[in-house]
Write an enzyme that holds these catalytic residues in place. Structure first.
Site, PDB file in Angstrom:
ATOM      1  N   GLU A 163      53.321  10.590  50.405  1.00  0.00           N
ATOM      2  CA  GLU A 163      53.573  11.833  51.111  1.00  0.00           C
ATOM      3  C   GLU A 163      53.122  11.577  52.542  1.00  0.00           C
ATOM      4  O   GLU A 163      51.953  11.271  52.790  1.00  0.00           O
ATOM      5  CB  GLU A 163      52.790  12.998  50.480  1.00  0.00           C
ATOM      6  CG  GLU A 163      53.101  14.333  51.131  1.00  0.00           C
ATOM      7  CD  GLU A 163      52.306  15.507  50.544  1.00  0.00           C
ATOM      8  OE1 GLU A 163      51.452  15.293  49.666  1.00  0.00           O
ATOM      9  OE2 GLU A 163      52.539  16.639  51.001  1.00  0.00           O
TER      10      GLU A 163
ATOM     11  N   ASP B  96      46.285  24.422  53.968  1.00  0.00           N
ATOM     12  CA  ASP B  96      45.357  23.299  53.924  1.00  0.00           C
ATOM     13  C   ASP B  96      43.912  23.700  54.134  1.00  0.00           C
ATOM     14  O   ASP B  96      43.590  24.575  54.937  1.00  0.00           O
ATOM     15  CB  ASP B  96      45.752  22.259  54.986  1.00  0.00           C
ATOM     16  CG  ASP B  96      46.980  21.479  54.559  1.00  0.00           C
ATOM     17  OD1 ASP B  96      46.957  20.928  53.443  1.00  0.00           O
ATOM     18  OD2 ASP B  96      47.971  21.447  55.321  1.00  0.00           O
TER      19      ASP B  96
END
Lengths: 407, 267
Positions: B56, B67
């Site tokens: 990724e 996040d």
């Protein structure tokens, strides 16, 4: 008697996907989409329930102090020699700003949904105070995210929130202002979504927030439209409101949306001026502002060439935000509303002028709208009417203004 | 190992290979530009040499709402190091030129991609050698932004499912998804966790009952123990924050953790 809360016309935007034309939508992590669905369903159910309206109306009358009056700024209008300026006095609502309208509406909804933990973000602190107040009233737990830059420049509101029993959570990330407080609130919501109600303070974010916040703020325009006609026998030539996220402006504009002869004017924060690049004028500086996606909605966003969100500047914390509610982007595209800006200097001037001439100390946010009225009034006939939303009182800004102007 | 296919086909091949070896595919996350451009590429190459299954490839964004603190800090550094969309595409191109053969999925929030031009990004990412797109703030209802261009380019467009997703959401995601489903392990943001959630087996079973798509677990997957736990459960897993945290103690620590996790996934 004015109906203090109306159900939004079902033909109104947004559409089923939360779009106002090409703006709006739901750009958020999957984790919170079911919560948005749940919120939307609960909201639709609430506004179809007369008991919900009754309860909100009761609180608006007996707690917020609605309807707020309209004041004729007689001396100011006379001095300017043109249009008559009228002020919708949201500064007289309990807590000193329009934010309480939305906080009570969403607070009642949270209670109805059985959510006991409420989170909110705040920039100037007015929404934080509104949320803390409503939660104290309703007996719900309240946590307010606030950037440390804003905490520094809005100390009185920080103290108020704590006094009201809320926890103020300092946000150290990014530019440490409203944008980052929203980031943190969203991260909290993603984490605690099962138990938590996110009380978003402006007409932005993912659907249904822009619609719901507008509806809860639409009381401003509903009242004002009746009041101004009763006072002047006419509809205003223009409605003027400051636009950060845009909740006080959309709250005023909504009731006038079909009044073709009433101009709708939103005033953004021009900060140090457009050429300085230090401002929050999303519609005025199209070199660095264009349609993009921030905080779950598609609207105009101040960003660099690479799509990174830019830091903004305004003397007023409540306008210091790089995007703007999607319905404003839509109204602008339709040319139904017109957007302009006032600089820090313009706003500070208006702040002092209104204080001296009318005995009203406006919030620095609202001072931007007053500045536009001061600019416009002299160019208009004496029998014309400008309706300005005085969205909040300026006491919270005294430290900031003393810092700039001295004692 | 030479690269035989691209896009969804490359992902299909990756899952087929892992399945044959009776393990879950290991896809570490690296952010281009962290701690700087060159080192991020070196790290990807070094970990690729371990034989991990895919990557990724993180593209930094100023406001990453999904996040936690670790990735927030790393992507902030990447931005300060001058990472841009263009540079991230260059990175992929360079890695392919150096012979990296594993699938690479570009992970970005929507705004930088929209600013670059959604269609143009998909085309350029494919031309650079990427295989798909992961956009954490793009739920299936907004898929139209990328769906056509991804389909035309044969690029995978990855959607997420979370513990909060109900049956209707599961159907919507699986109907739109290509490549695999990114299964968020918990209600929360990214970040290393000590334990995987206790409900994981039931949760995965609930998804398996609804879809044949490969399931890749992310958020909180952090250790060799987790990798062992996922064997036979998911088709793949992503590790991000734990690697960045190890890297804060040194490149070798990060490399060792990636090696140990990969080894554990094969035990």
């Amino acid at each position: 008697m004015t109906d203090l809360y109306i159900r939004t016309d079902l033909s109104d935007l947004p559409d089923a996907r939360g779009y106002f034309g090409e703006f709006g939508g739901r750009f958020v992590p999957e984790t919170i989409i079911p919560a948005l669905d749940e919120l939307e369903a609960a909201y639709n159910e609430a506004i179809a329930d007369p008991a919900f309206h009754r309860e909100l109306r009761h609180l608006q009358r007996t707690y917020t102090g609605r309807p707020t009056p309209i004041s004729h700024a007689r001396r100011l209008s006379e001095a300017l020699g043109g249009a008559q300026i009228y002020l919708k006095r949201e500064d007289l609502a309990h807590t000193g700003a329009h934010k309480i309208n939305n906080a009570l509406g969403q607070g009642l909804l949270a209670k109805r949904m059985g959510k006991r933990r409420i989170i909110a973000e705040t920039g100037a602190g007015q929404h934080g105070v509104g949320a803390s107040t409503a939660m104290a009233l309703l007996g719900l737990e309240c946590h307010v995210y606030m950037g440390t830059v804003d905490i520094r420049r809005q100390q009185p509101n920080v103290f108020r929130m704590k006094l009201l029993g809320a926890e103020v959570i300092p946000v150290e990330s990014g530019s440490r202002t409203l944008k980052d407080a929203i980031n943190e609130a969203m991260r909290d919501w993603v984490t605690n979504v099962d138990t938590t109600f996110y009380l978003l303070g402006s007409a932005l974010g993912p659907h249904p927030y822009p619609m719901m916040v507008r509806d809860f703020q639409s009381i401003i325009g509903v009242e004002a439209r009746d009041q101004i006609q009763a006072l002047t026998g006419q509809l205003p030539d223009a409605c003027i409101a400051c636009v950060g996220g845009g909740s006080n402006a959309i709250g005023l504009f909504h009731a006038f949306r079909d009044d073709e002869n009433t101009e709708l004017i939103g005033v953004e924060a021009g900060g140090h001026g457009i050429e300085s690049r230090e401002h929050a004028a999303r519609f005025a500086d199209l070199d660095i502002s264009r349609p993009g996606i921030l905080h779950g909605t598609r609207s105009y966003v101040m960003q660099n060439d690479d799509g990174q969100i830019m830091e903004t500047h305004s003397v007023s914390a409540g306008l210091d935000y790089p995007s703007v509610g999607p319905e404003h982007a839509h109204l602008r595209q339709l040319e139904r509303a017109y957007y302009t800006m006032a600089t820090d200097v313009d706003a500070l001037e208006a702040f002092q002028v209104l204080s001296k001439m009318e005995g009203i100390i406006p919030a620095l946010e609202s001072s931007h709208a007053v500045a536009e009225a001061i600019k416009r009034a002299p160019t208009m006939p004496r029998d014309s009417v400008l309706l300005v939303n005085l969205s909040g009182r300026g006491d919270k800004d005294l430290d900031t203004v003393i810092g700039i102007l001295g004692n | 190992m030479t690269r035989q296919s691209q896009g969804t086909a490359a992902l299909d091949a990756m899952f087929a290979r892992a399945k044959k070896q009776n393990r879950a595919a290991f896809m570490p996350y690296f952010c281009i530009g962290y701690p700087d451009y060159d080192e991020s590429l070196c790290a990807i190459e070094a970990v690729a040499a371990l034989g991990v299954d895919g990557f990724e490839i993180g593209m930094p964004f100023s406001d990453p709402i999904a996040d936690g603190p670790t990735i927030q800090a790393a992507t902030q550094i990447a931005l300060e190091q001058g990472a841009t969309v263009r540079l991230c595409l260059d990175a992929v191109r360079q890695l392919r030129a150096r012979g990296l053969s594993q699938p690479m999925l570009m992970m970005s929030y929507a705004n930088p991609l929209v600013a670059y031009g959604a269609d143009r990004f998909v085309r350029d990412a494919r031309d650079a050698g990427a295989d798909g797109l992961i956009v954490p703030d793009l739920p299936p209802e907004e898929a139209a932004l990328f769906a056509d261009s991804c389909a035309r380019a044969g690029m995978a467009l990855i959607f997420f499912l979370a513990p909060t997703s109900n049956d209707e959401r599961i159907e919507m995601a699986t109907a739109n998804a290509t490549g695999f489903i990114y299964v968020v392990s918990l209600t929360g943001i990214t970040g290393a966790r000590k334990e995987l959630p206790a409900y994981l087996t039931d949760y995965i079973a609930r998804l398996r009952a609804k879809t044949e798509m490969p399931l890749v677990l992310g958020f909180g997957v952090s250790s060799p123990a987790h990798a062992r736990q996922l064997r036979g459960l998911t088709d793949g897993f992503i590790v991000a924050s734990a690697l960045i945290r190890a890297w804060e103690r040194g490149f070798d620590e990060m490399h060792a953790l990636a090696r140990d996790i990969f080894a554990a996934s094969q035990e």
